[in-house]
Scaffold this motif. Structure first.
Motif, short mmCIF file in Angstrom:
data_model
loop_
_atom_site.label_atom_id
_atom_site.label_comp_id
_atom_site.label_asym_id
_atom_site.label_seq_id
_atom_site.Cartn_x
_atom_site.Cartn_y
_atom_site.Cartn_z
N VAL A 130 1.24 -0.62 0.24
CA VAL A 130 -0.03 -0.04 0.24
C VAL A 130 0.58 1.50 -0.42
N LYS A 131 0.96 2.23 -1.11
CA LYS A 131 1.31 3.10 -0.90
C LYS A 131 0.69 4.37 -0.32
N GLN A 132 -0.23 4.58 0.13
CA GLN A 132 -0.59 5.67 0.36
C GLN A 132 -2.42 5.53 1.23
N ILE A 133 -2.29 5.64 1.90
CA ILE A 133 -4.26 5.72 3.13
C ILE A 133 -5.20 6.98 3.23
N ASP A 134 -5.43 7.73 2.33
CA ASP A 134 -6.34 9.11 2.88
C ASP A 134 -7.47 8.65 3.48
N LEU A 135 -7.93 10.00 4.09
CA LEU A 135 -9.62 9.96 4.67
C LEU A 135 -10.23 10.41 3.10
N PRO A 136 -11.25 10.62 2.55
CA PRO A 136 -11.53 10.89 2.04
C PRO A 136 -12.29 12.27 2.13
N PRO A 137 -12.31 13.51 1.90
CA PRO A 137 -12.26 15.08 1.24
C PRO A 137 -13.53 15.36 2.69
N ASP A 138 -14.63 14.97 2.11
CA ASP A 138 -15.86 14.80 2.98
C ASP A 138 -15.87 14.11 4.15
N VAL A 139 -15.14 13.14 5.31
CA VAL A 139 -14.96 12.64 6.26
C VAL A 139 -13.69 13.24 6.81
N SER A 140 -13.01 13.86 6.02
CA SER A 140 -11.16 14.09 6.72
C SER A 140 -11.54 15.23 8.04
N GLU A 141 -12.05 15.84 7.55
CA GLU A 141 -12.25 17.03 8.95
C GLU A 141 -13.00 16.55 10.10
N SER A 142 -14.13 16.38 10.19
CA SER A 142 -14.94 15.71 11.00
C SER A 142 -13.89 14.22 11.51
N VAL A 143 -13.44 13.40 10.68
CA VAL A 143 -12.77 12.70 11.92
C VAL A 143 -10.88 13.38 12.64
N TYR A 144 -10.38 14.67 11.78
CA TYR A 144 -9.39 15.38 12.40
C TYR A 144 -10.33 15.91 14.50
N ARG A 145 -10.82 16.26 13.55
CA ARG A 145 -11.33 17.18 14.71
C ARG A 145 -11.91 16.33 15.80
N ARG A 146 -12.42 14.54 15.24
CA ARG A 146 -12.37 13.67 16.74
C ARG A 146 -11.12 13.58 17.09
N MET A 147 -10.16 13.35 16.50
CA MET A 147 -8.83 12.90 16.69
C MET A 147 -7.92 13.83 17.45
N ASN A 148 -8.45 15.48 17.02
CA ASN A 148 -7.66 15.85 18.29
C ASN A 148 -8.70 16.49 19.86
N ALA A 149 -9.51 15.83 19.66
CA ALA A 149 -10.25 15.75 21.13
C ALA A 149 -9.70 14.85 21.57
N GLU A 150 -9.21 13.55 20.60
CA GLU A 150 -9.02 12.70 21.78
C GLU A 150 -7.51 12.55 22.00
N ARG A 151 -6.73 13.35 21.00
CA ARG A 151 -5.44 13.62 22.03
C ARG A 151 -5.21 14.95 23.08
N GLU A 152 -6.72 16.29 23.01
CA GLU A 152 -6.39 16.85 23.99
C GLU A 152 -6.66 16.19 25.35
N LYS A 153 -7.50 15.17 25.21
CA LYS A 153 -7.69 14.13 26.06
C LYS A 153 -6.77 13.73 26.33
N GLU A 154 -6.55 12.96 26.59
CA GLU A 154 -4.72 12.34 26.74
C GLU A 154 -4.11 13.36 27.02
N ALA A 155 -3.64 14.40 26.81
CA ALA A 155 -2.77 14.82 26.79
C ALA A 155 -3.23 15.89 28.78
N ARG A 156 -4.98 15.74 28.53
CA ARG A 156 -4.70 16.39 30.12
C ARG A 156 -4.53 15.55 30.74
N GLU A 157 -5.38 14.26 30.93
CA GLU A 157 -4.55 13.12 31.91
C GLU A 157 -3.69 12.54 32.06
#
Length: 291
Positions: free
Chosen positions: A168-195
């Motif tokens: 597999v050369k590359q795995i990307d998220l479709p443009p229509d869902v990448s923004e929501s996935v990014y926000r969810r990942m960012n929220a998870e990382r911030e939660k982990e950072a707070r912990e």
């Protein structure tokens, strides 16, 4: 030129033409099959010099080296029904010349197209039973190994080619869902950072409390030791003073009186009201202290 010479020349030309059409060479990097009126009569011809019947046999040669097929990026759905854009490629080589010629008519581009379709079908099946985390990092190597094994079986059976590797050369998220996935990942990382910060703060407070307690204990022990040493020093000083006083009490009394006079008359405006016969002036009246 005589007719006989012309006949000999024509015969030689004809013989040369027949020989040139009867001999063919297969290189080390090639695979070949021999056809007779379109039917394969001799598959998997080995490299070297070979003979054929002119105008009856035909030879088709294929590239025997490891080739690369670059599959078109496709959208696949994971186990959580999340879409991923997966771009992949595969390495393959011709293994069964008869099957390869029958399935692809010996056309390399057709073989790549058919193999690309099978790669995408295999990827679709492998991605469908895994989560995004497993596809991206957790089980990516396992996915490639399973895909290569399954694809090799299908490609060898249907196309006559051996799949050497699939990547597999590359795995990307479709443009229509990448923004929501990014926000969810960012929220998870911030939660982990707070912990992590909370755990670090708790650990820091524990270390600070232990350090403060240790400082208090050390200071208390030091103060205790200092007081003991000071007490011992005062006792030694008192003993020395007592010994000195007992050795010559009159001299000690005289020096104490001189020090008292010095302290009493330091200021220019000091006034003292004393009786003339006061003990304070005992050594001023008599250097021997009245003895």
């Amino acid at each position: 030129m005589s007719g006989r010479n012309m006949t000999v020349i024509l015969a030689a030309v004809l013989l040369l033409f027949v020989v040139s059409n009867s001999v063919f060479v297969v290189k080390e990097t090639e695979r070949a099959v021999m056809l007779q009126f379109g039917e394969v009569v001799k598959p998997d011809i080995q490299p070297g010099l070979h003979w054929k019947i002119p105008f009856v046999n035909n030879v088709r040669k294929f590239d025997g080296r490891v080739l690369t097929v670059d599959a078109q990026a496709e959208r696949f759905f994971t186990q959580e029904k999340k879409a991923l854009i997966v771009d992949s490629y595969a390495k393959f080589k011709v293994a069964d010349t008869l099957k390869y010629y029958t399935a692809t008519n010996g056309e390399e581009m057709r073989a790549m197209t058919l193999l690309s379709q099978r790669i995408n079908n295999g990827l679709r099946n492998q991605v469908a039973v895994r989560t995004i985390q497993e596809v991206v990092s957790g089980e990516r190597d396992m996915l490639m190994e399973s895909l290569a094994v399954d694809l090799n079986k299908v490609a060898l059976k249907e196309l006559g080619v051996e799949v050497v590797d699939v990547r597999v050369k590359q795995i990307d998220l479709p443009p229509d869902v990448s923004e929501s996935v990014y926000r969810r990942m960012n929220a998870e990382r911030e939660k982990e950072a707070r912990e992590h910060r909370a755990q670090g703060q708790e650990l820091a407070e524990g270390i600070q409390a232990a350090a403060d307690r240790e400082v208090t204990v050390i200071a208390a022990n030091a103060y205790r030791d200092a007081e003991l040493i000071r007490g011992e020093g005062d006792a030694i000083a008192t003993a020395i003073y007592a010994e000195a006083f007992n050795s010559d009490p009159e001299f000690y009394s005289f020096t104490r009186s001189l020090r008292a006079y010095q302290d009493a008359f330091q200021g220019s405006g000091d006034i003292m009201l004393l009786q003339p016969d006061s003990e304070f002036f005992r050594y001023l009246k008599d250097s021997k202290g009245g003895k």
